[in-house]
Scaffold this active site. Sequence first.
Site, PDB file in Angstrom:
ATOM      1  N   LYS A  58       0.845  -1.201   0.000  1.00 25.75           N
ATOM      2  CA  LYS A  58       0.000   0.000   0.000  1.00 25.75           C
ATOM      3  C   LYS A  58       0.875   1.243   0.000  1.00 25.75           C
ATOM      4  O   LYS A  58       0.641   2.184  -0.760  1.00 25.75           O
ATOM      5  CB  LYS A  58      -0.902   0.018   1.245  1.00 25.75           C
ATOM      6  CG  LYS A  58      -2.089  -0.920   1.148  1.00 25.75           C
ATOM      7  CD  LYS A  58      -2.777  -1.037   2.496  1.00 25.75           C
ATOM      8  CE  LYS A  58      -3.837  -2.128   2.461  1.00 25.75           C
ATOM      9  NZ  LYS A  58      -4.316  -2.504   3.797  1.00 25.75           N
ATOM     10  N   GLN A 102      -5.389  -1.234   9.783  1.00 27.97           N
ATOM     11  CA  GLN A 102      -5.424  -2.602   9.255  1.00 27.97           C
ATOM     12  C   GLN A 102      -6.128  -3.533  10.252  1.00 27.97           C
ATOM     13  O   GLN A 102      -5.801  -3.554  11.438  1.00 27.97           O
ATOM     14  CB  GLN A 102      -3.985  -3.077   8.994  1.00 27.97           C
ATOM     15  CG  GLN A 102      -3.874  -4.447   8.349  1.00 27.97           C
ATOM     16  CD  GLN A 102      -4.329  -4.488   6.906  1.00 27.97           C
ATOM     17  OE1 GLN A 102      -4.225  -3.512   6.173  1.00 27.97           O
ATOM     18  NE2 GLN A 102      -4.854  -5.628   6.491  1.00 27.97           N
ATOM     19  N   ASP A 125     -11.721   3.408   4.464  1.00 29.75           N
ATOM     20  CA  ASP A 125     -12.292   2.062   4.335  1.00 29.75           C
ATOM     21  C   ASP A 125     -13.814   2.075   4.309  1.00 29.75           C
ATOM     22  O   ASP A 125     -14.433   1.066   3.983  1.00 29.75           O
ATOM     23  CB  ASP A 125     -11.871   1.201   5.541  1.00 29.75           C
ATOM     24  CG  ASP A 125     -10.576   0.448   5.306  1.00 29.75           C
ATOM     25  OD1 ASP A 125     -10.376  -0.063   4.203  1.00 29.75           O
ATOM     26  OD2 ASP A 125      -9.773   0.367   6.261  1.00 29.75           O
TER      27      ASP A 125
HETATM   28  N1  GUN Z   1      -8.070  -6.354   6.480  1.00 30.02           N
HETATM   29  C1  GUN Z   1      -8.433  -7.087   5.407  1.00 30.02           C
HETATM   30  N2  GUN Z   1      -8.996  -6.298   4.472  1.00 30.02           N
HETATM   31  C2  GUN Z   1      -8.993  -5.048   4.967  1.00 30.02           C
HETATM   32  C3  GUN Z   1      -9.434  -3.800   4.451  1.00 30.02           C
HETATM   33  O1  GUN Z   1      -9.973  -3.672   3.348  1.00 30.02           O
HETATM   34  N3  GUN Z   1      -9.240  -2.735   5.278  1.00 30.02           N
HETATM   35  C4  GUN Z   1      -8.675  -2.849   6.504  1.00 30.02           C
HETATM   36  N4  GUN Z   1      -8.557  -1.752   7.225  1.00 30.02           N
HETATM   37  N5  GUN Z   1      -8.253  -3.989   7.004  1.00 30.02           N
HETATM   38  C5  GUN Z   1      -8.413  -5.083   6.225  1.00 30.02           C
END
Ligand code: GUN
Length: 299
Positions: A58, A102, A125
């Site tokens: 990312k 995350q 998100d």
């Molecule tokens: N863990 C797995 N997928 C995601 C996501 O799309 N966002 C976040 N914040 N954590 C995750």
Amino acid sequence: MTDPMANPRIIDGKGFAAELTARVATAVATLVPLGLVPGLAVVLVGEDTASQIYVRNKARQTVAAGMRSFEHRLPAETSERDLLALIARLNGDPGVHAILVQLPLPPQIDSEAILMAIDPAKDVDGFHPINVGRLVTGAAGSVPCTPLGCMLLLEHRLGGALAGLEAVVLGRSNIVGKPLATLLLRAHCTVTIAHSRTRELAGVCRRADILVAATGRPGLVRGDWIKPGATVLDVGINRIEGPDGKARLVGDVDFEAALKLAAGVTPVPGGIGPMTIACLLRNAVTLACRQHGLAPPAM
Ligand code: GUN
């Protein structure tokens, strides 16, 4: 055989994500001269290997798109109070337009309290209850990245003709299943959410024109669960041991079997995964524009 060039039934998520990421970078280049460099903060608590790889990817792609990346790696024993303090700092930082924490978080931290603490305007998100509500009512808010990636890929693949189709979403998580079902409904599909307690799972899946598997169970969806001509999205990313003893990634769908029946199927890796990161960047740019009263550029 997962080379999308080799078989038109393979949906090239990786290629489409690269195009989307290029459009995001072009959009960022129009904002920088206005003094707006979109900033994305990613918070990782603990040392989970898969999460560390995601977070590194990312950060790399954020910078490659011309944006600012802020990485916060905290030890697994971090308290909820310390994480809340970091989020308060990021909420107040004008250089940070988008915040991602995350998931999953370690057990001593209440995930709901953390997601509630993120400023909804910076919630990249779309997990804050305010944005969940907006998603359901159809108001402008943040749309979760993986479901958004699925929708963009479907619209691209099906030429936008989703209305009236039977969509079955396997899995009911807050991250994928529930928001994706909501988006499919907004696109006028007839939507079924199926899960581990669903009776006649195979028969339910066989009705689907659009079948999305997001269960985390490797190879759950067999060939005979798929209606001929269906479009199949495989959101699963499962690490299993291959015949050579090495770890490899597989999805929730028996890919080779699906390829024989489906009109299109996403591979793992190279399908939905890259779309999630591209949509994360797209969402971050959208949030940065909104915070500055600008209309988000086309992406
Ligand atoms: N863990 C797995 N997928 C995601 C996501 O799309 N966002 C976040 N914040 N954590 C995750």
